[in-house]
Every structure is written in structure tokens, then in C-alpha cells.
Design an enzyme around this catalytic site. Structure first.
Site, PDB file in Angstrom:
ATOM      1  N   THR A 327       0.639   2.383  -1.206  1.00  0.00           N
ATOM      2  CA  THR A 327       1.806   3.199  -0.868  1.00  0.00           C
ATOM      3  C   THR A 327       2.753   2.498   0.092  1.00  0.00           C
ATOM      4  O   THR A 327       2.426   1.447   0.663  1.00  0.00           O
ATOM      5  CB  THR A 327       1.365   4.529  -0.207  1.00  0.00           C
ATOM      6  OG1 THR A 327       0.814   4.227   1.063  1.00  0.00           O
ATOM      7  CG2 THR A 327       0.335   5.257  -1.066  1.00  0.00           C
ATOM      8  N   CYS A 328       3.915   3.099   0.309  1.00  0.00           N
ATOM      9  CA  CYS A 328       4.881   2.490   1.232  1.00  0.00           C
ATOM     10  C   CYS A 328       4.711   3.009   2.652  1.00  0.00           C
ATOM     11  O   CYS A 328       5.638   3.024   3.431  1.00  0.00           O
ATOM     12  CB  CYS A 328       6.304   2.683   0.729  1.00  0.00           C
ATOM     13  SG  CYS A 328       6.740   4.385   0.508  1.00  0.00           S
ATOM     14  N   ASP A 329       3.493   3.451   2.995  1.00  0.00           N
ATOM     15  CA  ASP A 329       3.179   3.896   4.352  1.00  0.00           C
ATOM     16  C   ASP A 329       2.537   2.744   5.118  1.00  0.00           C
ATOM     17  O   ASP A 329       1.604   2.107   4.618  1.00  0.00           O
ATOM     18  CB  ASP A 329       2.215   5.083   4.273  1.00  0.00           C
ATOM     19  CG  ASP A 329       1.972   5.722   5.620  1.00  0.00           C
ATOM     20  OD1 ASP A 329       2.298   6.902   5.780  1.00  0.00           O
ATOM     21  OD2 ASP A 329       1.452   5.028   6.522  1.00  0.00           O
TER      22      ASP A 329
END
Ligand SMILES: *Cc1c(COP(=O)(O)O)cnc(C)c1O
Length: 380
Positions: A327-329
Site C-alpha cells: 500500500t501507499c502507507d
């Protein structure tokens, strides 16, 4: 070396049935493979080590219906944390009489729903909750949760639950005054607890409270915490059983294992999305998997649990990598400090397996962060 020193459990590989499934499956990744037979084996080992104890499986560790049905068939009880878990175990065939509602954080609707479903045993840790139980679960049997040290735990509760000694004695009195049945004392010395003495210490403290509160033959509930050999050996069940037996004489014992029954029953198969050099940023290669913190690997938070990795299709020399999720976290990095040697030849499309991943994984996956579906589960 003494006999006691070799009472350890070493990391184990996937079950034969799991290996057969992986060899023939051509399924989209990531997914969790579960082998209920391994759960049955671990349950049998725990029963053999502590035959007199009443075992309640902590459902949150892996609430898959096949796991629950397997344990119902073996006569296991259940520790639940919500009306949703009550429903799950009853749907799997459990007798409500074998359910203990162990989560002392709940609202009036939760207690009423559990009581209506037939649950008659609860763990409490506040006067407010005792009043709630008296109102919504009249006649219930109640254990008071004592706060104990969780030193030695990889994933401690950090004093979220439990009361100090004197308050525990007062609460036992309050339970009786409210017309409920004070049964005994519960504690939990933290999950992945690698010190068997933590159980002996907790039991000594619990007995002391029970005595002071005038409970003649208390139920002493040691909670869960029995550890799993993820990468390193841990003391085996026999070491815990010995510590517990010695400290529990004259009491009725209750155990609430979660992790120890289900972790080794599961394997997560994932795929490498990208393996990147990051010039000037990190001297190590970064390997991004299609599974991460939000799709089942919640316990990699603070790198608390270090899963053993296996790369089925590659051999040759290894290099240390940073392992990250999809994810882009920014928190979706699995291991920065934990050593992760993976083959130099690893590239996008390769499979990476995470072993002993049956506990606290699929049920922790988010419903769709970044559009990623919850972790699918396949039962062999
Ligand atoms: C989570 C939990 C357990 C299980 O703990 P494990 O470390 O997985 O064995 C047992 N009892 C209670 C009350 C829990 O919250």
C-alpha cells in the site's frame, strides 16, 4: 545440558497437506492456507500436557469456521470478545455453556446479546462492568481479571486490562454483593510470552487474591500467551505445564490459548511485486510483497512478530533486504530491523511464503485499504 534446558520447541515447516495444496494450487495471491489437522494436533498436545485444565480457545486468533468446528468436535471451550464471536462459535456448534466472555470492555447491548445467546460466564475488571453484568446477565459466573507483569511478552497488553491486587479483592466482593457468582481470578501475562515463570508468578498472585477474597476453591484462569517458534526456539508446552501445575494445586485451572493452537496451521503465500535498488536512500534492496500490514500482517507492527520466510522458486546467495507491503502507507513496511536475507536472484513475480502465519492474520485484514481485498483463506 540438563533435561530442562532442552525442553524447547523448534520452528516447524508447513504440514504435508499444506505443501500438497501449494504444489497443485494455481490461485491469485496473497492467500492464507489453513490446515485444521495441525490445530487438532496442537490442541491434543496441550491437553496431554495439562489434562486437568479446562481449555477455552481465544477465538480472535483465527475465527475461521473450520478451525472452530475442529475444536468443537474435540470438546474445546471458547474465549470470546464480542457478540459477533459468540454467534460464530455457536454457529460452529459450540455449547453456550462452554463459552467465556473474556473481554471486559463491552456495552449493555453486548452483555444482553451474549446472555440471550446463553453465555453465563464473564471476566470483569471494573465496578462499572459488575453493575452492568448484574443488570444484563443476572446469575452469571464471574472471574475478576488481575493485572500482572507482561515482561517476556512480544506483544504485551500494556496494562489495558486488569486491576491491582486490593481492587481485585474488592471486586470479588462486589460480584457477590450484586447477586452474581464469583468464580475466581483471571490474568493474561501477554501474548507470545517466552517466560514460563510468568505463569507461575501470575498464578501465585491470583491465588493470593482468591484466598484474601475467601474463595475456597477458585477457578484460576491463566489466559493465553503460550508462544510460537516463529524463527527461534521457544520453551515448549511441557515447560509451561510444569510451571503451571506447580503453582495451581488446589484450584480449577482454565487456559485460553490462541496463537499456540493456530499459528503453525497457517501459511501465507505472497508474490513479489517489485524488488528495487534505491540508490542513495538505502544500501539494501527493497522487496515489495502483495501482502502487508493492512492485509493480514498486523503483527509486524513494531516488528513484534518476525515470520520465517521461504522463497520456493529460488536458490543461490542471499542478501539482506527491507521487506515492505503493497500500500501507499508509510507504516506498511514489514521489516526494517528484522534480518530478512532473500536470494539475490529474487525478482518480481516470485513467490514468497510466510510460515506459521495462522494466528492474528486473516482476521486482522482491512476491508479494502487502497482497494486491496481482505486476505482470502483456503482450507486444506
Ligand atoms: C488474546 C487473548 C487470549 C489469547 O492469547 P494468545 O497469546 O494468542 O494465546 C487469551 N485470553 C484473552 C482474554 C485474550 O484477550
Amino acid at each position: 545440558m540438563t533435561a530442562a534446558a532442552v525442553r524447547v520447541r523448534h520452528p516447524v515447516g508447513p504440514s504435508p497437506a499444506t505443501e500438497r495444496f501449494l504444489a497443485s494450487a494455481d490461485l491469485p495471491t496473497p492467500y492464507l492456507v489453513l490446515d485444521p489437522q495441525v490445530v487438532a494436533d496442537r490442541y491434543g498436545q496441550l491437553r496431554a500436557a495439562l489434562p486437568a485444565a479446562e481449555v477455552h480457545y481465544a477465538v480472535k486468533a483465527c475465527p475461521h469456521p473450520e478451525v472452530l468446528r475442529t475444536l468443537v468436535a474435540l470438546g474445546c471451550g471458547f474465549d470470546v470478545a464480542s457478540p459477533g464471536e459468540v454467534e460464530l462459535v455457536i454457529a460452529a456448534g459450540a455449547d453456550p455453556d462452554r463459552i467465556c466472555y473474556g473481554n471486559p470492555v463491552r456495552g449493555p447491548g453486548d452483555v444482553a446479546a451474549a446472555h440471550a445467546a446463553g453465555v453465563r460466564r464473564f471476566v470483569t475488571d471494573s465496578a462499572e462492568d459488575v453493575r452492568l453484568l448484574a443488570a444484563r446477565a443476572p446469575g452469571a459466573r464471574v472471574l475478576v481479571r488481575l493485572l500482572v507483569s507482561d515482561a517476556g511478552s512480544a506483544t504485551p497488553f500494556a496494562a489495558k486490562f486488569g486491576v491491582l491486587r486490593d481492587e481485585a479483592v474488592r471486586l470479588v466482593g462486589a460480584v457477590a454483593d450484586a447477586g452474581l457468582v464469583p468464580e475466581g481470578i483471571a490474568f493474561h501475562s501477554g501474548s507470545q510470552q517466552v517466560r514460563p515463570e510468568a505463569f507461575a508468578d501470575g498464578l501465585a498472585a491470583a491465588r493470593d487474591v482468591a484466598e484474601d477474597a475467601g474463595l475456597p476453591r477458585p477457578v484460576l484462569d491463566v489466559g493465553g500467551g503460550f508462544p510460537v517458534a516463529y524463527r527461534d526456539p521457544v520453551p515448549d508446552l511441557a515447560a509451561y505445564a510444569a510451571a503451571i501445575r506447580a503453582a495451581a494445586a488446589g484450584a480449577d485451572l482454565m487456559l485460553e490459548p490462541g496463537r499456540a493452537l493456530v499459528a503453525e496451521a497457517g501459511l501465507i503465500r505472497s508474490t513479489v511485486l517489485r524488488a528495487s535498488r534505491r540508490p542513495g536512500v538505502d544500501h539494501r534492496r527493497w522487496v515489495f510483497l502483495d501482502v502487508g500490514r493492512y492485509s493480514g500482517l498486523a503483527e509486524t507492527e513494531n516488528e513484534a512478530i518476525a515470520y520465517r520466510l521461504r522463497v520456493p522458486g529460488r536458490t543461490g546467495p542471499d542478501e539482506p533486504v527491507v521487506l515492505a507491503g503493497p500500500t501507499c502507507d508509510g507504516d506498511d513496511v514489514l521489516y526494517r530491523r528484522t534480518p530478512c536475507p532473500l536470494p539475490l536472484s529474487l525478482e518480481a513475480g516470485d513467490a514468497v511464503d510466510l510460515l506459521a502465519a495462522g494466528a492474528y492474520t486473516a482476521s486482522y485484514a482491512s476491508v479494502g485499504f487502497n482497494g486491496i481485498a481482505p486476505l482470502p483463506v483456503h482450507v486444506v
